[in-house]
Design a protein around this motif. Structure first.
Motif, short mmCIF file in Angstrom:
data_model
loop_
_atom_site.label_atom_id
_atom_site.label_comp_id
_atom_site.label_asym_id
_atom_site.label_seq_id
_atom_site.Cartn_x
_atom_site.Cartn_y
_atom_site.Cartn_z
N GLY A 1 0.80 -1.22 0.00
CA GLY A 1 0.00 0.00 0.00
C GLY A 1 0.83 1.27 0.00
O GLY A 1 0.65 2.14 -0.86
N MET A 2 1.78 1.37 0.93
CA MET A 2 2.52 2.62 1.06
C MET A 2 3.49 2.82 -0.11
O MET A 2 3.77 3.93 -0.52
N MET A 3 4.01 1.70 -0.63
CA MET A 3 4.89 1.81 -1.78
C MET A 3 4.12 2.38 -2.98
O MET A 3 4.63 3.21 -3.72
N ILE A 4 2.88 1.93 -3.13
CA ILE A 4 2.05 2.45 -4.23
C ILE A 4 1.73 3.92 -4.00
O ILE A 4 1.81 4.74 -4.93
N VAL A 5 1.43 4.28 -2.75
CA VAL A 5 1.18 5.68 -2.41
C VAL A 5 2.37 6.54 -2.83
O VAL A 5 2.24 7.57 -3.50
N GLN A 6 3.55 6.10 -2.45
CA GLN A 6 4.74 6.87 -2.76
C GLN A 6 4.99 6.96 -4.27
O GLN A 6 5.32 8.02 -4.79
N ARG A 7 4.78 5.81 -4.93
CA ARG A 7 5.04 5.81 -6.37
C ARG A 7 4.10 6.76 -7.10
O ARG A 7 4.52 7.53 -7.96
N ILE A 8 2.84 6.74 -6.73
CA ILE A 8 1.87 7.60 -7.41
C ILE A 8 2.18 9.08 -7.13
O ILE A 8 2.17 9.91 -8.05
N LEU A 9 2.50 9.38 -5.89
CA LEU A 9 2.76 10.79 -5.57
C LEU A 9 4.02 11.29 -6.27
O LEU A 9 4.08 12.41 -6.77
N ARG A 10 5.04 10.43 -6.32
CA ARG A 10 6.26 10.83 -7.04
C ARG A 10 5.98 11.08 -8.50
O ARG A 10 6.51 12.00 -9.10
N ALA A 11 5.15 10.21 -9.09
CA ALA A 11 4.82 10.39 -10.51
C ALA A 11 4.13 11.72 -10.73
O ALA A 11 4.22 12.30 -11.81
N HIS A 12 3.48 12.24 -9.70
CA HIS A 12 2.82 13.55 -9.80
C HIS A 12 3.77 14.70 -9.47
O HIS A 12 3.35 15.85 -9.43
N GLY A 13 5.03 14.37 -9.17
CA GLY A 13 5.95 15.42 -8.74
C GLY A 13 5.71 15.82 -7.30
O GLY A 13 6.20 16.84 -6.84
N GLY A 14 4.95 15.04 -6.59
CA GLY A 14 4.65 15.34 -5.19
C GLY A 14 5.44 14.45 -4.26
O GLY A 14 6.40 13.81 -4.67
N SER A 15 5.01 14.41 -3.01
CA SER A 15 5.75 13.60 -2.04
C SER A 15 4.83 13.17 -0.91
O SER A 15 3.75 13.72 -0.73
N VAL A 16 5.30 12.18 -0.15
CA VAL A 16 4.57 11.79 1.05
C VAL A 16 5.57 11.71 2.19
O VAL A 16 6.66 11.19 2.03
N GLY A 17 5.19 12.31 3.32
CA GLY A 17 6.05 12.25 4.51
C GLY A 17 5.24 11.66 5.65
O GLY A 17 4.04 11.87 5.73
N VAL A 18 5.91 10.87 6.49
CA VAL A 18 5.17 10.21 7.57
C VAL A 18 5.88 10.44 8.90
O VAL A 18 7.09 10.25 9.01
N ASP A 19 5.12 10.90 9.89
CA ASP A 19 5.61 10.98 11.27
C ASP A 19 4.79 10.02 12.08
O ASP A 19 3.57 9.96 11.91
N SER A 20 5.44 9.29 12.96
CA SER A 20 4.66 8.33 13.73
C SER A 20 5.32 8.08 15.07
O SER A 20 6.54 8.20 15.21
N LYS A 21 4.48 7.77 16.05
CA LYS A 21 5.02 7.44 17.36
C LYS A 21 4.26 6.23 17.87
O LYS A 21 3.03 6.21 17.84
N LYS A 22 5.02 5.21 18.31
CA LYS A 22 4.39 3.99 18.79
C LYS A 22 3.44 4.33 19.94
O LYS A 22 3.80 5.04 20.86
N GLY A 23 2.22 3.89 19.81
CA GLY A 23 1.26 4.11 20.88
C GLY A 23 0.53 5.44 20.81
O GLY A 23 -0.44 5.66 21.53
N ALA A 24 1.01 6.35 19.94
CA ALA A 24 0.38 7.68 19.91
C ALA A 24 -0.38 7.93 18.61
O ALA A 24 -1.46 8.51 18.61
N GLY A 25 0.17 7.50 17.49
CA GLY A 25 -0.54 7.71 16.23
C GLY A 25 0.40 8.08 15.10
O GLY A 25 1.62 8.08 15.26
N THR A 26 -0.20 8.38 13.98
CA THR A 26 0.56 8.59 12.75
C THR A 26 0.02 9.80 12.00
O THR A 26 -1.19 10.00 11.94
#
Ligand code: ADP
Ligand code: MG
Length: 392
Positions: free
Chosen positions: A350-375
């Motif tokens: 899933g996330m690989m596809i998300v990244q690939r599609i956004l890159r193809a659009h010249g965009g990007s995806v960034g993720v911040d996450s903390k165990k137990g707190a959320g994403t």
């Protein structure tokens, strides 16, 4: 170019005793003009330039060098070059008194951690005859390579993902031919069996052949889905309302989210973001994958999902935040790796596809996450008028 003012100055200096007040003012004017020209040149340079003597005492530095090394203008002369670039000192041929034998130029790539983590190319160039208070001088040119490196690492990683996907898509495609053959032969078995004399054994055979055919059809469906997901399909760009597409996807998965006890909130603090050039179907796929992950992260006892939209100079920004289980640093670092999953029955695509599609659009995806707190997932899509940059 630099030789000219110096030699002109030398000539005048040779005759300086014979100059009257007016002549002297003229010479100072010339010196001042040359100096301010050089000053403005050093001030606008993006590379850091500094001059140090062979003991490492910094005699001059331009603003870029100050920024790269974290030296304030009032610290010139107080901080030594070997102090700010100890790794450089270590690689140099130093005399016992801490002098560098300024005979040859030296180029090194060094990582500095203060004031920011950066990779610098440091070139140390002896300035030949030029000296100050009897000290030999060297110029130090600092080039920030961090962005170049990050970009090329990203390219390598994108290439690696692409080739894994190509391979997987190829295998999936190849599986279809034997599956077709199996399907045809199952049909034949069924037909022959039906023609045979009716008996419990024959009935069982017909039944078994039907079960096999249903399973083959299911396999074929899995392969179609997989190919649809990983095969990079051509973007069909249209002027699109990214937030609108996200809201549509939210409506589609709304019942599922409600069932899971997830509270959804959409916040648009300013105006609605302008339109972007995007492939609406592919963007929906991005949103679908992200919302699915968020829901799966909040499986136990519901949670809240917040969507926020905004804009900056370059991009339309969509943020999807969940307060689900979050990820450890190790998980986060693997997030975009194909087949990385922590879920039973997860595909890890899933996330690989998300990244690939956004890159193809010249965009990007960034993720911040903390165990137990959320994403928090941040998507950037270039604004329509900024796409020129992406093509460049
Ligand atoms: P899959 O969902 O099939 O596992 P993905 O590529 O979508 O594959 O996600 C990979 C892994 O990243 C997930 O298995 C999960 O561990 C983690 N992950 C992704 N999104 C989230 C999220 N919103 N919260 C917590 N973990 C997540
Ligand atoms: Mg997923």
């Amino acid at each position: 170019m630099a030789a000219k003012p110096t030699s002109r100055l030398k000539k005048i200096l040779g005759r300086i005793e014979g100059l009257d007040e007016g002549g002297l003012a003229g010479v100072l004017g010339l010196v001042e003009r040359d100096r301010s020209l050089l000053d403005s040149l050093f001030n606008v340079l993006r590379d850091g330039v500094l001059v140090a003597d062979t003991r490492g005492r910094i005699r001059f530095l331009n603003p870029a060098a100050g920024n790269l090394l974290g030296i304030r203008p009032d610290e010139t002369g107080k901080i030594g070059l070997w102090q700010v670039l100890p790794d450089l000192a270590r690689t140099l041929d130093m005399a016992p008194d801490g002098r560098w034998r300024a005979v040859a130029s030296v180029t090194r790539e060094l990582e500095v951690i203060y004031p920011a983590r950066r990779v610098l190319r440091v070139a140390l160039l002896p300035l030949g005859e030029t000296s100050l208070e009897g000290e030999t001088l060297a110029a130090v040119i600092l080039t920030d390579l961090s962005n170049d490196l990050a970009r090329s690492e990203e390219r390598v990683e994108a290439g690696r993902t692409e080739s894994v996907m190509d391979l997987a898509a190829g295998v999936a495609h190849e599986l279809r031919n034997p599956l077709n053959a199996i399907n045809i032969h199952l049909q034949l078995i069924g037909r022959h069996a039906r023609r045979a004399e009716d008996s419990p054994a024959v009935r069982k055979m017909v039944e078994a052949a039907d079960v096999c055919r249903r399973e083959v059809a299911r396999l074929d469906g899995i392969i179609s889905n997989f190919l649809g997901a990983v095969k990079p399909s051509e973007l069909v760009l249209r002027e699109s309302d990214a937030l609108g597409l996200l809201e549509e996807t939210l409506t589609t998965v709304g019942p599922e989210l409600a069932d899971a006890g997830v509270h959804v909130e959409v916040r648009v603090p300013g105006e609605r973001p302008p339109s972007v050039l995007a492939d609406p179907d592919q963007l929906k796929q991005v949103f679908f994958n992200l919302l699915k992950n968020a829901r799966e992260a909040m499986s136990a006892g519901g949670g809240s999902l917040t969507v926020q939209a905004g804009t900056d100079d370059e991009a339309v920004i969509l943020v999807i935040a969940d307060n689900g289980g979050g990820m450890t640093e190790a998980e986060l670092s693997q997030l975009f790796t194909p087949y990385f999953t922590t879920k039973r029955g997860g595909t890890g695509l899933g996330m690989m596809i998300v990244q690939r599609i956004l890159r193809a659009h010249g965009g990007s995806v960034g993720v911040d996450s903390k165990k137990g707190a959320g994403t928090v997932v941040t998507i950037r899509l270039p604004r329509k008028e900024k796409r020129v940059r992406m093509l460049a």
